[in-house]
Write a protein that holds these residues in place. Sequence first.
Motif, PDB file in Angstrom:
ATOM      1  N   VAL A   1       0.843  -1.199   0.000  1.00 30.54           N
ATOM      2  CA  VAL A   1       0.000   0.000   0.000  1.00 30.54           C
ATOM      3  C   VAL A   1       0.881   1.253   0.000  1.00 30.54           C
ATOM      4  CG1 VAL A   1      -1.652   1.339   1.372  1.00 30.54           C
ATOM      5  CG2 VAL A   1      -1.952  -1.140   1.143  1.00 30.54           C
ATOM      6  N   ILE A   2       0.531   2.173  -0.883  1.00 26.70           N
ATOM      7  CA  ILE A   2       1.158   3.498  -0.894  1.00 26.70           C
ATOM      8  C   ILE A   2       0.057   4.496  -0.539  1.00 26.70           C
ATOM      9  CG2 ILE A   2       2.225   5.280  -2.354  1.00 26.70           C
ATOM     10  CD1 ILE A   2       3.333   2.864  -4.051  1.00 26.70           C
ATOM     11  N   ILE A   3       0.324   5.353   0.420  1.00 25.25           N
ATOM     12  CA  ILE A   3      -0.674   6.348   0.826  1.00 25.25           C
ATOM     13  C   ILE A   3      -0.255   7.710   0.276  1.00 25.25           C
ATOM     14  CG2 ILE A   3      -1.710   7.578   2.802  1.00 25.25           C
ATOM     15  CD1 ILE A   3      -2.630   4.699   2.813  1.00 25.25           C
ATOM     16  N   GLU A   4      -1.196   8.369  -0.411  1.00 23.13           N
ATOM     17  CA  GLU A   4      -0.997   9.795  -0.723  1.00 23.13           C
ATOM     18  C   GLU A   4      -1.656  10.559   0.418  1.00 23.13           C
ATOM     19  OE1 GLU A   4      -2.074  11.344  -4.528  1.00 23.13           O
ATOM     20  OE2 GLU A   4      -0.880   9.882  -5.624  1.00 23.13           O
ATOM     21  N   LEU A   5      -0.849  11.144   1.279  1.00 24.88           N
ATOM     22  CA  LEU A   5      -1.385  11.818   2.466  1.00 24.88           C
ATOM     23  C   LEU A   5      -1.651  13.279   2.095  1.00 24.88           C
ATOM     24  CD1 LEU A   5      -1.969  11.031   5.408  1.00 24.88           C
ATOM     25  CD2 LEU A   5       0.266  11.965   5.989  1.00 24.88           C
ATOM     26  N   ASN A   6      -2.920  13.562   1.815  1.00 28.66           N
ATOM     27  CA  ASN A   6      -3.282  14.865   1.242  1.00 28.66           C
ATOM     28  C   ASN A   6      -3.748  15.820   2.347  1.00 28.66           C
ATOM     29  OD1 ASN A   6      -4.127  17.009  -0.260  1.00 28.66           O
ATOM     30  ND2 ASN A   6      -5.428  15.827  -1.649  1.00 28.66           N
TER      31      ASN A   6
ATOM     32  N   ARG B   1      -9.413   0.283   7.261  1.00 37.34           N
ATOM     33  CA  ARG B   1      -8.315  -0.348   7.994  1.00 37.34           C
ATOM     34  C   ARG B   1      -7.301  -0.931   7.030  1.00 37.34           C
ATOM     35  NH1 ARG B   1      -7.368  -0.633  12.956  1.00 37.34           N
ATOM     36  NH2 ARG B   1      -9.022  -0.286  14.474  1.00 37.34           N
ATOM     37  N   VAL B   2      -6.028  -0.874   7.433  1.00 39.74           N
ATOM     38  CA  VAL B   2      -4.980  -1.537   6.659  1.00 39.74           C
ATOM     39  C   VAL B   2      -4.011  -2.196   7.639  1.00 39.74           C
ATOM     40  CG1 VAL B   2      -3.418   0.482   6.516  1.00 39.74           C
ATOM     41  CG2 VAL B   2      -3.388  -1.241   4.711  1.00 39.74           C
ATOM     42  N   ASP B   3      -3.454  -3.297   7.219  1.00 40.12           N
ATOM     43  CA  ASP B   3      -2.379  -3.891   8.012  1.00 40.12           C
ATOM     44  C   ASP B   3      -1.162  -2.964   7.869  1.00 40.12           C
ATOM     45  OD1 ASP B   3      -0.216  -5.269   8.902  1.00 40.12           O
ATOM     46  OD2 ASP B   3      -0.610  -7.101   7.742  1.00 40.12           O
ATOM     47  N   PRO B   4      -0.692  -2.331   8.954  1.00 34.81           N
ATOM     48  CA  PRO B   4       0.390  -1.340   8.828  1.00 34.81           C
ATOM     49  C   PRO B   4       1.639  -1.906   8.165  1.00 34.81           C
ATOM     50  CG  PRO B   4      -0.497  -1.385  11.076  1.00 34.81           C
ATOM     51  CD  PRO B   4      -1.142  -2.509  10.344  1.00 34.81           C
ATOM     52  N   GLU B   5       1.827  -3.227   8.272  1.00 35.03           N
ATOM     53  CA  GLU B   5       3.009  -3.863   7.658  1.00 35.03           C
ATOM     54  C   GLU B   5       3.015  -3.709   6.140  1.00 35.03           C
ATOM     55  OE1 GLU B   5       5.460  -5.788   9.294  1.00 35.03           O
ATOM     56  OE2 GLU B   5       4.592  -4.748  11.021  1.00 35.03           O
ATOM     57  N   LYS B   6       1.818  -3.493   5.566  1.00 41.62           N
ATOM     58  CA  LYS B   6       1.742  -3.416   4.097  1.00 41.62           C
ATOM     59  C   LYS B   6       2.134  -2.049   3.551  1.00 41.62           C
ATOM     60  CE  LYS B   6      -2.400  -6.248   3.485  1.00 41.62           C
ATOM     61  NZ  LYS B   6      -3.738  -6.099   2.903  1.00 41.62           N
ATOM     62  N   ILE B   7       2.190  -1.050   4.427  1.00 36.19           N
ATOM     63  CA  ILE B   7       2.445   0.314   3.933  1.00 36.19           C
ATOM     64  C   ILE B   7       3.924   0.444   3.569  1.00 36.19           C
ATOM     65  CG2 ILE B   7       2.375   2.782   4.491  1.00 36.19           C
ATOM     66  CD1 ILE B   7      -0.043   2.268   6.204  1.00 36.19           C
ATOM     67  N   VAL B   8       4.166   0.592   2.260  1.00 34.70           N
ATOM     68  CA  VAL B   8       5.559   0.671   1.793  1.00 34.70           C
ATOM     69  C   VAL B   8       5.973   2.116   1.514  1.00 34.70           C
ATOM     70  CG1 VAL B   8       5.613  -1.663   0.861  1.00 34.70           C
ATOM     71  CG2 VAL B   8       4.826   0.228  -0.593  1.00 34.70           C
ATOM     72  N   GLY B   9       5.016   3.036   1.529  1.00 35.57           N
ATOM     73  CA  GLY B   9       5.388   4.422   1.265  1.00 35.57           C
ATOM     74  C   GLY B   9       4.258   5.377   1.597  1.00 35.57           C
ATOM     75  N   VAL B  10       4.653   6.562   2.085  1.00 36.92           N
ATOM     76  CA  VAL B  10       3.688   7.639   2.325  1.00 36.92           C
ATOM     77  C   VAL B  10       4.214   8.862   1.570  1.00 36.92           C
ATOM     78  CG1 VAL B  10       2.705   9.197   4.052  1.00 36.92           C
ATOM     79  CG2 VAL B  10       2.974   6.766   4.571  1.00 36.92           C
ATOM     80  N   VAL B  11       3.365   9.386   0.673  1.00 33.95           N
ATOM     81  CA  VAL B  11       3.752  10.556  -0.123  1.00 33.95           C
ATOM     82  C   VAL B  11       2.874  11.715   0.327  1.00 33.95           C
ATOM     83  CG1 VAL B  11       3.961  11.488  -2.454  1.00 33.95           C
ATOM     84  CG2 VAL B  11       4.288   9.030  -2.067  1.00 33.95           C
TER      85      VAL B  11
END
Length: 504
Positions: free
Chosen positions: A159-164, A204-214
């Motif tokens: 998962v990549i999050i675009e933190l807007n 909800r997301v498994d935090p382990e899956k987050i590979v990037g926050v932009v």
Amino acid sequence: MAEVESFPRMTAEEAAELIEDGTLVAFSGFTPAGAAKVVPLALAKRAKELHAAGQPFQIRVLTGASTGPSIDDALAEADAISWRAPYQSSRPLRERINDGRVAFVDMHLSHVPQSVLFGFFGKIDVAVIEANRITADGRVYLTTSIGASPSFLHAAEKVIIELNHYVPYEISDMADIVIPKAPPHRPALDLDFPLQRIGKTFARVDPEKIVGVVETNKPDEPIRFTSPNYYSGAIARHVVNFLLEEVAGKRLPKEMLPLQVGVGNVANAVLAGLGEHPDIPKYMMYTEVFQSSAFELMKRELIRGASTCALTLTPIQMLDLVGEVDFYAPRLVLRPQEISNNPALVRQMGVIALNTALEIDLEGDVNSSHVLGQKVLNGIGGSGDFARNAYLSIFMCPSIAKDGTISTIVPMCTHIDHTEHSVNVVVTEQGIADLRGLSPEKRARLIIEKCAHPHFRDYLHQYINKAGPGHIRHDLKKVFELHQNLLRDGAMLPEFPTSHEIKV
Ligand code: 0RQ
């Protein structure tokens, strides 16, 4: 932002490097609302560079519905999409779908999240999701649309999050998120009225899956509607009169039932037209897109509340929404598309569905998606989720298209999205045909008399008069004659007056 410190922050370009050729990427977005914005642009740039260096790079793209230009326009123009589902409204993408360069799967939008859950698309490699808050324990607060993002977050491997930071928390707090379990352990949804809440304000997301926050700070890309015109104004008047007659005849309760209104210029203008009429009671919406004309009606307190999947508003309206959040927050609920478009809930709440057709045939079948049965315009979208299950299913369109070279009322549709069984009422600027309880021949005559443009009526009557006997009358030799004329001569019938002389 203490809560996101544990996740790797990166630029959009770095995030794009994490996405490999051939992967299935699920982007947030339902219309441009809440769509990922910077990672897809960086991916498009990367694809162009790789193509220039002679290397392949294409991804399979899944979204909630249509998106903003940063996803579909940019990736299509970079020839970076090999496969796409479930809906689109992008010119460059449409061209590539229609010339065979992109494989497109046109789907009911309510089916998307459950198809992900059931594994029907295979593995989702990466989800790129816009949010305005995430927490270390995996709460993801979505922005101006929910779409299929909760299911994408659940199913994706990375998962990549675009933190807007542009989208205020008050908007994400309008969310009501629930993911129904897979059958046979799927209980009925306990939702009885549009503003009822049955879920959480976060996905909800498994935090382990987050590979990037932009990190980003960007408004949604705007959507443009044409101004209401003679056609949409006349259609709106017919719809209003029809609804008022239904109330007077006690076939509709006096406070009306929740309304769903489809996408596009016609639907937007008709909704605005409904708001103009003093006798239409203040109503609720149970719909998938809450677009600008609905916002204006809510501002004037003509719409009491709305359940939606997306807030597709202008930048000024968005500022208005945030400035007056105490007024809007109790009136709006944002839901995942399998809840906003849920057929069981549409049936249960008695939704009145107003959708737009490209062409309608003499039985009442509707084509909403494919020009001449071949070239996709946008797709079926959510129209089928609503039309098939509505209390009243109304389809509308101008009686002619392209300066009168096309009659939208035809003997048989060249592609069928909604069968006659899902269509109660047909409306054009000419009038309204209430098809309830009518046999096929009666339906055909009524559609011709009330809805076809006068220039095409004689042809259509003669078609039915000469058609072979049967429960449904058709002449298989002539059934597509109008379409063939159009392909050959550029017009369905000759000698149509030029556009400024069209008699309406
Ligand atoms: O072409 O753009 O070149 O002028 O089709 O037509 O009249 O502007 O209609 O914007 O309201 O869209 C059905 C496409 C209508 C839309 C459709 C040409 C016409 C014009 C657009 P130009 P208008 P609108 C849930 C609801 C399916 C999905 C849906 C749609 C262009 O409403 O995509 O309902 N619906 N979702 O000239 C050839 C014909 C034509 C024709 C019109 N018979 N043949 N061209 N046009 N009739 C929401 C979601 O799913 C998110």
